[in-house]
Motif scaffolding. Structure first.
Motif: not given
Lengths: 267, 261
Positions: A172-199
């Motif tokens: 549906w969306i032909s330019r995914m770059a911004a969406l990619d990045q938003m998804y990536y940021v969510l994964v980065l923080f909420l999957s514990g890659q920046v810090a353990p979730i408990s912090l």
């Protein structure tokens, strides 16, 4: 089933041949995979030392164990389907895949697994070097070690399912770059890659528990660190399976609806 | 003077081409904002647990983040796209069109491609940096400002020469475009001060891939922690790399056979 295995084997051979052709790309992937956990490991070790020992419930050695395991788990679970998605659909590269007698997801699964196995030969030595440099400490119960493997497998399947579904948005969306990045940021923080979730502050922790990202990466890591009680582990597996069910249903639905939309050359 | 006019012409042509795609601007702005949000959130998580990261205070790290976006923006604005186009030209044989022009070929390939929407990153970096400066506990005087400007200039020259050397490699290795990606992957480590990294890693980030000189050293300048020795080191390295990259370019070019030769 026998036919399916033969197809998978052929695809795996093909993928490995292609990957081995571009050895420099493999090195780049390795740098990317190792660097991010290494940077955050250094940052948190510095914080731990500045505070004279512990940050939350993590000491410098716990951080070492956390981020080294995170690197391995992230490697095993990550996919690149979202990054390929808009190219595939905008340029019509999906069309030849649709002509094959099997669902295109088969090729992606095999490509993913064979690339992981290939790269594991680079990631594991990197993990050894980091272990020597940072002295990780982990003390899991035997049950947690056993539970780690199904958790890792389910996490990989869940991440693949979710990311394959997200990649289908490019119907549906032909330019995914911004969406990619938003998804990536969510994964980065909420999957514990920046810090353990408990912090993280409480609201972020709540979001991490409810959304699927934590269960894709941080859950197996924390399990093997010995930080999950049997009770919490049971809940964890339940949430994981629930998200997997939702993900699989969403994948089927999105694929069916998206294919009707698809209008690239040859469709 | 001719070169300034040429620079302006390239900038205008590239801009005119890009302005056709206005949605790209919104996309770029959105992406830059997400990038900024990620950077700030990362700092937020760390400084929720401490007020001092290896001797750096929150506002000082904000200054680093500002310089990180500023320098990264400039790289993506002109250096990377130009180098990528150059490598593509070598692969396809279209480099001959550049070599036949009556101006310095290194200059031409270095500024040919401008992705103006990346100006958003440059602007954002400047704003973050300005905010950080107003939040610093000491006032930024003439010495700090000059130190910062000098360090930033040296850093820019170092990064440019580094890119130039990597790009020149493609006279020998045709598919070297991935090498540029390595720099960008490693550049990500620059959003934290390189002084916190342990030995070998810090050495890599300083000399092998000069992220330290691109980001940390200028930020040291503005936060008033830059020593004369470091600045001198940056200046010498900038000069050596600039001359070295020029020599390497001439050497590579003399080996280049071209598509029509």
């Amino acid at each position: 089933m026998k036919r399916r295995l033969a197809i998978w084997r052929a695809q795996a051979r093909n993928t490995l041949a292609i990957q081995l052709q571009y050895r420099i790309s493999l090195v780049i992937w390795m740098i990317g995979l190792v660097l991010s956990p290494l940077v955050y490991l250094v940052v948190w070790t510095t914080v731990a030392h500045a505070k004279g020992g512990d940050v939350g419930t993590y000491s410098a050695h716990d951080f070492a164990a956390y981020f080294i395991l995170l690197m391995i788990v992230d490697h095993i679970t990550f996919t690149w389907v979202i990054f390929n998605a808009d190219f595939r659909i905008r340029q019509g590269a999906l069309s030849p895949l649709l002509l094959r007698p099997v669902h295109p997801i088969n090729a992606d699964i095999v490509e993913n697994v064979s690339f992981k196995l290939l790269m594991l030969m680079v990631i594991l030595p990197a993990a050894v070097v980091m272990s020597i440099a940072f002295g990780p400490r982990l003390h899991p119960d035997p049950w947690a070690v056993i539970a780690f493997f199904p958790a890792l497998l389910l996490a990989a399947v869940l991440r693949f399912t979710v990311e394959w579904t997200v990649s289908l948005i490019s119907f549906w969306i032909s330019r995914m770059a911004a969406l990619d990045q938003m998804y990536y940021v969510l994964v980065l923080f909420l999957s514990g890659q920046v810090a353990p979730i408990s912090l993280f502050p409480a609201p972020v922790q709540l979001a991490a528990n409810v959304l699927p990202f934590r269960w894709m990466v941080a859950f197996p890591v924390e399990l093997l660190l010995g930080r999950v009680s049997p009770h919490d582990a049971t809940i964890g597996f339940a949430v994981l399976l629930a998200w997997l069910a939702v993900g699989l249903a969403a994948l089927r639905l999105t694929w069916r609806l998206g294919l009707k939309q698809y209008s690239a050359v040859g469709a | 003077m001719t070169y300034v006019r040429l620079l302006w012409a390239f900038f205008r042509v590239s801009s005119m081409r890009e302005i056709q795609y206005r949605t790209s601007f919104i996309m770029q702005a959105l992406q830059s904002l997400i990038g900024l949000g990620t950077g700030l959130a990362g700092l937020g998580v760390v400084f929720a647990h401490t007020s001092n990261l290896g001797g750096w205070r929150p506002t000082q790290l904000l200054a680093i983040l500002g310089v990180y976006f500023l320098v990264g923006g400039v790289i993506n604005l002109v250096v990377r796209p130009s180098m990528q186009r150059f490598m593509e030209d070598v692969r396809l044989g279209t480099l001959d069109f550049v070599l036949t022009k009556p101006r310095d070929s290194q200059f031409l390939i270095s500024v040919r491609e401008v992705q103006i929407w990346k100006m958003v990153d440059v602007l954002m970096g400047t704003v973050v940096l300005a905010l950080a400066v107003t939040g610093l506990s000491h006032s930024v005087g003439f010495v700090q400002a000059t130190g910062f400007a000098a360090a930033l200039l040296a850093g820019a020259i170092i990064v440019y020469s580094f890119f130039m050397i990597l790009a020149t490699l493609c006279f020998w290795v045709v598919r070297a475009d991935n090498i540029l990606v390595i720099f960008l992957a490693v550049y990500d480590a620059g959003r934290w001060p390189v002084t916190i990294y342990p030995g070998a890693l810090r050495y890599t980030l300083t000399f092998l891939v000069p992220v330290a000189f691109a980001v940390t050293v200028p930020a040291e300048g503005i936060t008033g922690r830059l020593s004369g020795g470091t600045l001198l080191e940056a200046g010498v390295l900038a000069l050596v790399l600039l001359v070295g990259s020029r020599w390497f370019w001439t050497f590579g070019l003399s080996r280049y056979t071209g598509a029509s030769a």
